[in-house]
Design a protein around this motif. Structure first.
Motif, mmCIF file in Angstrom:
data_model
loop_
_atom_site.group_PDB
_atom_site.id
_atom_site.type_symbol
_atom_site.label_atom_id
_atom_site.label_comp_id
_atom_site.label_asym_id
_atom_site.label_seq_id
_atom_site.Cartn_x
_atom_site.Cartn_y
_atom_site.Cartn_z
ATOM 1 N N LEU A 108 -3.027 7.945 -11.333
ATOM 2 C CA LEU A 108 -3.843 6.772 -11.052
ATOM 3 C C LEU A 108 -3.062 5.480 -11.243
ATOM 4 N N PHE A 109 -2.049 5.558 -12.097
ATOM 5 C CA PHE A 109 -1.264 4.351 -12.353
ATOM 6 C C PHE A 109 0.002 4.316 -11.498
ATOM 7 N N GLY A 110 0.176 5.320 -10.675
ATOM 8 C CA GLY A 110 1.307 5.332 -9.747
ATOM 9 C C GLY A 110 2.668 5.472 -10.400
ATOM 10 N N GLU A 111 2.718 5.926 -11.648
ATOM 11 C CA GLU A 111 4.007 6.015 -12.329
ATOM 12 C C GLU A 111 4.586 7.426 -12.292
ATOM 13 N N GLN A 112 3.766 8.389 -12.600
ATOM 14 C CA GLN A 112 4.267 9.762 -12.697
ATOM 15 C C GLN A 112 3.896 10.606 -11.487
ATOM 16 N N GLY A 113 3.467 9.938 -10.436
ATOM 17 C CA GLY A 113 3.084 10.652 -9.230
ATOM 18 C C GLY A 113 2.642 9.659 -8.173
ATOM 19 N N HIS A 114 2.223 10.164 -7.035
ATOM 20 C CA HIS A 114 1.742 9.283 -5.983
ATOM 21 C C HIS A 114 0.469 8.601 -6.449
ATOM 22 N N PRO A 115 0.359 7.302 -6.143
ATOM 23 C CA PRO A 115 -0.855 6.607 -6.571
ATOM 24 C C PRO A 115 -2.077 7.252 -5.933
ATOM 25 N N ILE A 116 -3.130 7.322 -6.681
ATOM 26 C CA ILE A 116 -4.360 7.895 -6.164
ATOM 27 C C ILE A 116 -5.397 6.785 -6.253
ATOM 28 N N ARG A 117 -6.010 6.482 -5.124
ATOM 29 C CA ARG A 117 -6.932 5.336 -5.098
ATOM 30 C C ARG A 117 -8.272 5.703 -4.474
ATOM 31 N N GLY A 208 -8.705 0.423 -4.258
ATOM 32 C CA GLY A 208 -8.077 -0.199 -3.099
ATOM 33 C C GLY A 208 -7.702 0.830 -2.067
ATOM 34 N N GLU A 209 -6.869 0.405 -1.147
ATOM 35 C CA GLU A 209 -6.439 1.277 -0.060
ATOM 36 C C GLU A 209 -4.912 1.359 -0.039
ATOM 37 N N PRO A 210 -4.324 2.387 0.520
ATOM 38 C CA PRO A 210 -4.977 3.546 1.116
ATOM 39 C C PRO A 210 -5.639 4.453 0.073
ATOM 40 N N ALA A 211 -6.908 4.759 0.336
ATOM 41 C CA ALA A 211 -7.645 5.643 -0.563
ATOM 42 C C ALA A 211 -7.224 7.088 -0.301
ATOM 43 N N LEU A 212 -7.411 7.898 -1.313
ATOM 44 C CA LEU A 212 -7.026 9.309 -1.205
ATOM 45 C C LEU A 212 -7.740 9.997 -0.042
ATOM 46 N N GLU A 409 10.273 14.343 -2.509
ATOM 47 C CA GLU A 409 10.248 15.353 -1.454
ATOM 48 C C GLU A 409 8.829 15.802 -1.084
ATOM 49 N N SER A 410 7.843 15.179 -1.677
ATOM 50 C CA SER A 410 6.466 15.634 -1.472
ATOM 51 C C SER A 410 5.998 15.370 -0.045
ATOM 52 N N PRO A 411 5.063 16.172 0.437
ATOM 53 C CA PRO A 411 4.554 15.988 1.803
ATOM 54 C C PRO A 411 3.790 14.676 1.993
ATOM 55 N N VAL A 412 3.390 14.034 0.913
ATOM 56 C CA VAL A 412 2.686 12.756 1.075
ATOM 57 C C VAL A 412 3.570 11.569 0.695
ATOM 58 N N ALA A 413 4.881 11.833 0.533
ATOM 59 C CA ALA A 413 5.793 10.759 0.151
ATOM 60 C C ALA A 413 5.659 9.602 1.149
ATOM 61 N N GLY A 414 5.535 8.395 0.627
ATOM 62 C CA GLY A 414 5.467 7.216 1.475
ATOM 63 C C GLY A 414 4.075 6.897 1.990
ATOM 64 N N GLN A 415 3.167 7.826 1.833
ATOM 65 C CA GLN A 415 1.844 7.641 2.423
ATOM 66 C C GLN A 415 0.935 6.753 1.584
ATOM 67 N N TYR A 416 1.117 6.820 0.283
ATOM 68 C CA TYR A 416 0.214 6.091 -0.599
ATOM 69 C C TYR A 416 0.930 5.019 -1.419
ATOM 70 N N ASP A 417 2.253 4.990 -1.272
ATOM 71 C CA ASP A 417 3.017 4.202 -2.224
ATOM 72 C C ASP A 417 2.763 2.690 -2.116
#
Ligand SMILES: Nc1ncnc2c1ncn2[C@@H]1O[C@H](COP(=O)(O)OP(=O)(O)OP(=O)(O)O)[C@@H](O)[C@H]1O
Ligand SMILES: [Mg+2]
Length: 507
Positions: A108-117, A208-212, A409-417
């Motif tokens: 949720l904080f975008g530090e240890q993984g893709h941000p989730i919103r 916010g967006e992009p939302a999960l 290398e994740s399949p959602v890399a760049g999508q939520y960052d």
């Protein structure tokens, strides 16, 4: 030993402690939910890990919260440590193979993984009020805020949208009170202040967006394994209310987005809620009722929910009754309250004449549990003393470097960052205010005979008196125009989807 219709959990033992048989979770009952309980250090996380591995291998995507960071090891190949190999032999896991699993890290904080919103409108007034711990009166105002947003076409995406709307409501408090009932400046002000606190706690990242996109936690790999979404929850745990709200939101989203599927060969998605007591602690009854409802109904969408907590008493009875697959690790029984908890836990099982359940619960070794899974016709099996199998992936946390690599290398890399900040309530209201100010300024100019100059102290006397009301109209007109414009754009998302709220309305 194990076919594709079940997950191997471990081996139960006879009264003389010798091997009895393999214990399995039947995938077709994977959506009948489950419960993993036990005192600290008794093996809950490892049980969660082997279940998640099993679901993933069966092609079922998994979403789980990683409270201490020790579940992250599931993304790495395990190693043949002595005690693990020994355990594999004890449970007749042969061959004991090591494996790394397809993990997507979220945070949720975008530090240890893709941000989730999530957006504010997706979250809805009920969950937001719970998140902010609002009083009943304040919750009423929050409901009105969402209605106004709907009616006036104001998109509520992030915290600043909500702030802007509340500020606007405070200004129009009298008018709104007349229309909707009690909207007072102090009550709006109180919500605004709570919102500031929320912001300081880092919740701004979350809204916010992009939302999960739900589809992103329901991925499978090309080789047919379910992706395991691991939510970094160590920091999140410091804000239990945000944690609970988030998980409830996610469940409700799933509920709303997934089609009805009835009984399948295996679940479409499985959830693990670690530290599940946080979902229910000081939760108002209406919220517990909603959780109960969502848990009950989400089953037919093919989603299994597994709660992980220290004590079964942490879970409200109505929810507990729906958790079919049970893994009970050791509990301590020193105080009377603990003894009561042990008895209660024991009573939830279908008894086994070979041993006394309550006594067994206090004697279980680490990584050993009383297990009762749903068997034929969805009836709970007789409880068994079971040694849990060792994981195939790494036991314990991964390094920051390993984590970075997986995230990249994740399949959602760049999508939520990157945050996307499109026009929403904040911008619209800002524009409105500006239009109002411009109109005022113009009127002022007319009042003072077109001159840029005014006579200090004389302006009011010079005849604004009558003009004021027509001024107001201009402002109102400007507001209406701006609303009409935004209605044209994208109100779809602003319609309060109610989430948990819609359940209450619909069923
Ligand atoms: N099935 C198992 N096979 C082998 N070792 C195990 C197993 N389960 C637990 N253990 C051992 O016990 C340790 C503690 O287990 P685990 O971390 O799962 O406990 P926990 O109940 O999650 O504790 P906490 O409440 O502190 O999170 C593990 O690190 C591991 O060494
Ligand atoms: Mg643990």
């Amino acid at each position: 030993m194990v076919d594709e219709t079940s997950i191997f959990i471990g081996a139960s033992r006879k009264p003389d402690d010798s091997y009895q048989r393999a214990e399995e979770l039947l995938l077709r009952y994977g959506n009948r939910h489950g419960l993993v309980t036990g005192a600290t250090g008794t093996g809950k996380t490892v049980s969660l890990q082997i279940l998640a591995e099993g679901f993933s291998n069966a092609g079922v995507p998994v979403f789980c919260a990683d409270i201490k960071g020790d579940l992250s090891g599931i993304s790495m190949m395990g190693e043949a440590k002595d005690f693990l190999v020994k355990r594999a032999e004890q449970v007749k896991l042969d061959p004991y193979q090591f494996q790394e699993f397809p993990v997507i890290f979220w945070d949720l904080f975008g530090e240890q993984g893709h941000p989730i919103r999530a957006t504010i409108s997706e979250m809805g007034p009920l969950l937001l009020s719970r998140l902010m711990n609002l009083t009943e009166a304040q919750e009423g105002v929050m409901n009105i805020a969402f209605r106004i947003a709907d009616e006036e076409g104001l998109l509520l995406l992030d915290l600043k949208d909500l702030q802007a709307l509340l500020a606007n409501m405070a200004e129009r408090a009298d008018e709104l009170s007349a229309r909707y009932g009690n909207v007072t400046k102090p009550s709006v002000g109180a919500i605004q202040r709570t919102l500031l606190v929320l912001e300081q706690q880092g919740a701004a990242n979350f809204f916010g967006e992009p939302a999960l996109r739900i589809a992103d936690i329901m991925r499978t790999t090309r080789d047919g394994r379910g992706a395991i979404s691991v939510l970094a929850a160590d920091k999140l745990m410091m804000n239990p209310r945000l944690y609970a709200t988030f998980l409830l939101w996610l469940m409700s989203e799933l509920f709303e987005e997934l089609p009805e599927v009835g009984d399948l060969d295996q679940p479409k998605l499985v959830f693990f809620f670690d530290e599940a007591h946080l979902l229910f602690e000081d939760a108002p009854k209406v919220l517990i009722d909603r959780v109960e409802q969502v848990v009950r109904l989400i089953r037919s969408k093919g989603v299994g929910v597994y709660f992980v907590t220290q004590n079964p008493l942490d879970i409200p009875e109505k929810v507990l009754a729906q958790l079919g697959n049970r893994v009970q690790h050791a509990l301590r029984a020193y105080t009377p309250r603990e003894q009561q908890a042990v008895r209660t836990a024991a009573e939830t099982f279908r008894p086994n004449p070979d041993f006394d359940c309550a006594t067994a619960i206090t004697q279980l070794a680490t990584g050993e549990a009383l297990v009762s899974m749903l068997e034929d016709k969805g009836v709970p099996a007789m409880v068994q003393r079971t040694l849990i199998r060792p994981p195939s992936s790494r036991l314990g946390p991964i390094t920051p470097d390993e984590r970075r690599k997986i995230i990249a290398e994740s399949p959602v890399a760049g999508q939520y960052d990157q945050v996307v900040d499109r026009e929403s309530a904040f911008e619209i209201l800002q524009k409105k205010t500006k239009e109002a100010q411009d109109a005022e300024a113009q009127a002022q100019q007319q009042n003072s005979g077109g001159s840029r100059w005014t006579i200090p102290g004389f302006d009011d006397v010079l005849g604004t008196g009558n003009r004021r009301s027509s001024n107001r109209q201009t402002v109102a007109e400007a507001a209406i125009k701006s609303v009409v414009r935004s209605v044209g754009s994208s109100v779809g998302r602003a319609i309060v989807r109610g989430i948990l709220g819609s359940l209450a309305r619909g069923r």
